[in-house]
Design an enzyme around this catalytic site. Structure first.
Site, short mmCIF file in Angstrom:
data_model
loop_
_atom_site.label_atom_id
_atom_site.label_comp_id
_atom_site.label_asym_id
_atom_site.label_seq_id
_atom_site.Cartn_x
_atom_site.Cartn_y
_atom_site.Cartn_z
N ASP A 109 0.79 -1.23 0.00
CA ASP A 109 0.00 0.00 0.00
C ASP A 109 0.82 1.28 0.00
O ASP A 109 0.31 2.33 0.36
CB ASP A 109 -0.91 0.00 1.24
CG ASP A 109 -0.13 -0.05 2.54
OD1 ASP A 109 1.12 0.01 2.50
OD2 ASP A 109 -0.76 -0.14 3.62
N GLU B 200 -0.23 -9.04 -1.01
CA GLU B 200 -0.93 -8.46 0.16
C GLU B 200 -2.11 -7.62 -0.33
O GLU B 200 -2.29 -6.44 0.02
CB GLU B 200 0.01 -7.63 1.04
CG GLU B 200 -0.50 -7.46 2.46
CD GLU B 200 0.38 -6.54 3.30
OE1 GLU B 200 0.30 -5.33 3.14
OE2 GLU B 200 1.16 -7.06 4.14
N GLU C 270 -2.38 5.19 2.41
CA GLU C 270 -2.25 3.75 2.12
C GLU C 270 -3.56 3.09 1.69
O GLU C 270 -3.55 2.19 0.85
CB GLU C 270 -1.67 3.02 3.35
CG GLU C 270 -0.21 3.32 3.63
CD GLU C 270 0.02 4.62 4.40
OE1 GLU C 270 -0.97 5.25 4.83
OE2 GLU C 270 1.20 5.01 4.56
N HIS D 68 5.18 5.84 13.03
CA HIS D 68 5.57 6.55 11.81
C HIS D 68 4.41 7.03 10.96
O HIS D 68 4.62 7.79 10.01
CB HIS D 68 6.48 5.68 10.95
CG HIS D 68 5.75 4.55 10.27
ND1 HIS D 68 5.03 4.72 9.11
CD2 HIS D 68 5.60 3.25 10.60
CE1 HIS D 68 4.49 3.57 8.75
NE2 HIS D 68 4.81 2.66 9.63
N ARG E 39 1.64 8.78 8.86
CA ARG E 39 1.43 10.20 8.51
C ARG E 39 0.33 10.84 9.35
O ARG E 39 0.45 11.96 9.81
CB ARG E 39 1.02 10.31 7.04
CG ARG E 39 2.18 10.63 6.13
CD ARG E 39 1.70 10.74 4.69
NE ARG E 39 2.71 11.38 3.85
CZ ARG E 39 3.86 10.83 3.51
NH1 ARG E 39 4.19 9.63 3.94
NH2 ARG E 39 4.72 11.50 2.75
N HIS F 198 11.94 5.78 13.69
CA HIS F 198 11.88 5.87 12.22
C HIS F 198 12.73 7.04 11.74
O HIS F 198 12.88 8.02 12.44
CB HIS F 198 10.41 6.08 11.83
CG HIS F 198 10.09 5.89 10.38
ND1 HIS F 198 10.39 6.82 9.42
CD2 HIS F 198 9.48 4.86 9.72
CE1 HIS F 198 9.97 6.39 8.23
NE2 HIS F 198 9.42 5.20 8.39
C1 UD1 Z 1 6.39 5.16 3.95
C2 UD1 Z 1 5.06 4.74 3.34
C3 UD1 Z 1 4.19 4.07 4.38
C4 UD1 Z 1 4.91 2.94 5.07
C5 UD1 Z 1 6.23 3.44 5.62
C6 UD1 Z 1 7.02 2.32 6.22
C7 UD1 Z 1 4.06 6.15 1.57
C8 UD1 Z 1 3.34 7.39 1.26
N1 UD1 Z 1 4.35 5.92 2.87
O1 UD1 Z 1 6.11 6.16 4.91
O2 UD1 Z 1 3.02 3.56 3.75
O3 UD1 Z 1 4.11 2.44 6.11
O4 UD1 Z 1 7.00 4.04 4.56
O5 UD1 Z 1 8.05 2.78 7.04
O6 UD1 Z 1 4.39 5.39 0.70
N2 UD1 Z 1 13.78 8.61 5.55
C9 UD1 Z 1 15.15 8.50 5.60
N3 UD1 Z 1 15.73 7.28 5.39
C10 UD1 Z 1 14.99 6.17 5.15
C11 UD1 Z 1 13.59 6.26 5.11
C12 UD1 Z 1 13.01 7.49 5.30
O7 UD1 Z 1 15.85 9.48 5.82
O8 UD1 Z 1 15.58 5.09 4.98
C13 UD1 Z 1 13.15 9.93 5.77
C14 UD1 Z 1 13.29 10.86 4.56
O9 UD1 Z 1 13.53 12.14 5.02
C15 UD1 Z 1 11.91 10.79 3.92
C16 UD1 Z 1 11.03 10.61 5.14
O10 UD1 Z 1 11.76 9.75 6.00
O11 UD1 Z 1 11.63 11.96 3.19
C17 UD1 Z 1 9.65 10.03 4.88
O12 UD1 Z 1 9.73 8.88 4.08
P1 UD1 Z 1 8.42 8.46 3.19
O13 UD1 Z 1 8.72 7.20 2.45
O14 UD1 Z 1 7.97 9.62 2.39
O15 UD1 Z 1 7.30 8.23 4.27
P2 UD1 Z 1 7.20 7.18 5.45
O16 UD1 Z 1 6.53 7.87 6.59
O17 UD1 Z 1 8.50 6.53 5.65
N1 UDP Z 2 11.10 -3.20 11.51
C1 UDP Z 2 12.50 -3.31 11.43
N2 UDP Z 2 13.26 -2.48 12.21
C2 UDP Z 2 12.73 -1.55 13.04
C3 UDP Z 2 11.32 -1.42 13.08
C4 UDP Z 2 10.53 -2.25 12.30
O1 UDP Z 2 13.01 -4.15 10.71
O2 UDP Z 2 13.49 -0.84 13.71
C5 UDP Z 2 10.27 -4.07 10.66
C6 UDP Z 2 9.10 -4.77 11.32
O3 UDP Z 2 9.50 -6.01 11.87
C7 UDP Z 2 8.11 -4.94 10.19
C8 UDP Z 2 8.38 -3.76 9.29
O4 UDP Z 2 9.66 -3.24 9.68
O5 UDP Z 2 8.38 -6.11 9.43
C9 UDP Z 2 7.33 -2.72 9.47
O6 UDP Z 2 7.73 -1.55 8.83
P1 UDP Z 2 7.04 -0.17 9.13
O7 UDP Z 2 6.46 -0.17 10.49
O8 UDP Z 2 8.04 0.87 8.79
O9 UDP Z 2 5.92 -0.10 8.00
P2 UDP Z 2 4.40 -0.63 7.91
O10 UDP Z 2 4.39 -2.09 8.15
O11 UDP Z 2 3.59 0.15 8.88
O12 UDP Z 2 4.01 -0.26 6.51
#
Ligand code: UD1
Ligand code: UDP
Length: 385
Positions: A100, A122, A136, A213, A215, A246
């Site tokens: 998603d 999924e 999502e 994490h 939004r 996160h």
């Molecule tokens: C994204 C997904 C969300 C998912 C989540 C898992 C979308 C819109 N959101 O949300 O569905 O549940 O990932 O964690 O697709 N960043 C880093 N390094 C990283 C990852 C993120 O620096 O490795 C920072 C960056 O500044 C980035 C911000 O996190 O701009 C947000 O990342 P983004 O993928 O836009 O949104 P998430 O909240 O991570």
């Molecule tokens: N996870 C990880 N390291 C962490 C926190 C979570 O590997 O420090 C794993 C967790 O076991 C799960 C996945 O990340 O499999 C969930 O990711 P996240 O919560 O970022 O996204 P969501 O599932 O909500 O989309």
């Protein structure tokens, strides 16, 4: 010899990588009939690379799109443009996307524009509230509309798809691949390489594991949750919080303001999947707004308080191991307090259950693809909880 099926997996964030890894590994077992191609958008950079390293996956294409402060428009447009080139070059028979995220939706839309078959892993989870989780819910629904094959993890997800008039023969109930990944990862003899985790006294302390994490929780809702955590650590001497924070700076700033100075709250960087999964299995209680953690913790017999108002994963709520509690400070405090003080309430929630998978999901998905292309005659069996 017949033409091989070219299967391209597209993913970009940590959870997609964890849940696609078992599929990438399974695809590699059929070199005579399948040519696998891995394309990552790198919507996440560091958190994606952690998973790629763990599962030894080297992408064929890496769009490297992540930018600090990226918007949904940034992710969608960069992913679409990058995937256009990759699809033009590779011409896969089928593109597999997972879940998603915005990468998921862009991957499905890009494949559709190329008139390429889309397989949705999924598939079928729904809250039926388009703003929760945002974006999502609509990413998943729109991906479902574009998909040709739907790999539903549970019967409930299949029912959602049938209600939307998806043809039954295009749905395969497979279980969730996250349970495949978990089975490969949790071990009693696992030793943490993180110094802080090595020094935690898991025998005498009760560890509350926290992740946030979403939004819709950024800002005040998260602040309320963190205030409740502070109250809990002040009240219970033997309770410590471990919080892998996160990478999103919008999360980090509030976490540091509310919890940065507390001795019994351990703020750490996101953990690699292996230590994280093993930390879940050694924790007493989990508070999270994560989707994946809601699926993994029940398999490990860990009670989960979900910091959200809706969930697209009702199965563990029905089974009693997950409770949906939102983000109100008082409610979070009271729900956690009850589990920390009432042994009966705790044991009621901590019976392990496996509504999400049996570790065979990736196998079923590949068998379903082979069935779709006429390479095997039988549909795979159905995952039943
Ligand atoms: C994204 C997904 C969300 C998912 C989540 C898992 C979308 C819109 N959101 O949300 O569905 O549940 O990932 O964690 O697709 N960043 C880093 N390094 C990283 C990852 C993120 O620096 O490795 C920072 C960056 O500044 C980035 C911000 O996190 O701009 C947000 O990342 P983004 O993928 O836009 O949104 P998430 O909240 O991570
Ligand atoms: N996870 C990880 N390291 C962490 C926190 C979570 O590997 O420090 C794993 C967790 O076991 C799960 C996945 O990340 O499999 C969930 O990711 P996240 O919560 O970022 O996204 P969501 O599932 O909500 O989309």
């Amino acid at each position: 010899m017949e033409k091989k099926i070219k299967v391209m997996t597209v993913f970009g964030t940590r959870p997609e990588a964890i849940k696609m890894a078992p599929i990438v590994l399974e695809l590699a077992k059929f070199p005579k009939v399948i040519t696998p191609v891995v394309a990552v958008t790198a919507q996440h950079r560091d958190m994606l690379d952690q998973v790629l390293n763990l599962f030894h996956i080297i992408p064929d294409y890496d769009l490297d799109i992540m930018a600090a402060g990226q918007t949904l428009f940034d992710i969608t447009s960069k992913a679409m443009m990058g995937l256009d080139s990759v699809l033009t070059e590779e011409k896969p028979d089928i593109v597999l996307v997972h879940g998603d995220t915005t990468t998921t939706f862009a991957g499905a839309l890009a494949a559709y524009y190329h008139q390429t078959t889309v397989g949705h892993v999924e598939a079928g989870l729904r809250t039926n509230n388009k703003y929760s989780p945002f974006p999502e819910e609509m990413n998943r629904k729109l991906t479902g509309s574009l998909a040709d094959l739907h790999f539903a993890p549970t019967m409930t997800a299949q029912e959602n798809l049938l209600r939307e008039n998806v043809s039954a023969d295009k749905i395969f109930v497979t279980g969730n691949t996250v349970i495949d990944a978990l089975h490969k990862t949790v071990r009693d003899d696992f030793v943490f390489d993180n110094a802080l985790l090595q020094n935690i006294d898991f025998e005498n302390k009760r560890i509350v594991l926290v992740t946030t994490h979403r939004r819709e929780n950024l800002g005040e809702p998260m602040r309320h949750v963190y205030k409740a955590l502070k109250q809990l650590t002040e009240e219970f001497d033997d309770v410590e919080v471990v919080f892998p924070v996160h990478k999103n700076p919008k999360v980090r700033v509030v976490v540091n303001e509310e919890l940065g100075h507390l001795a019994k709250v351990h703020l750490i960087d996101p953990l690699d999947y292996e230590p994280f999964a093993n930390l879940m299995s050694r924790s007493c209680l989990i508070l999270t707004d994560s989707g994946g953690v809601q699926e993994e913790a029940p398999a490990l017999g860990k009670p989960v308080l979900v910091l959200r108002d809706t969930t697209e994963r009702p199965e563990a709520v029905s089974a009693g191991t997950v409770r949906l509690i939102g983000t109100d400070c008082q409610r979070v405090y009271e729900e956690a307090r009850q589990l920390l003080t009432d042994a009966q309430a705790y044991s009621h929630m901590s019976g392990s259950c496996n509504p999400y998978g049996d570790g065979m999901a990736a196998q079923r998905i590949i068998q379903a693809i082979l069935y779709h292309y006429g390479i095997v005659a039988e549909r795979p069996d159905i995952f039943k909880a």
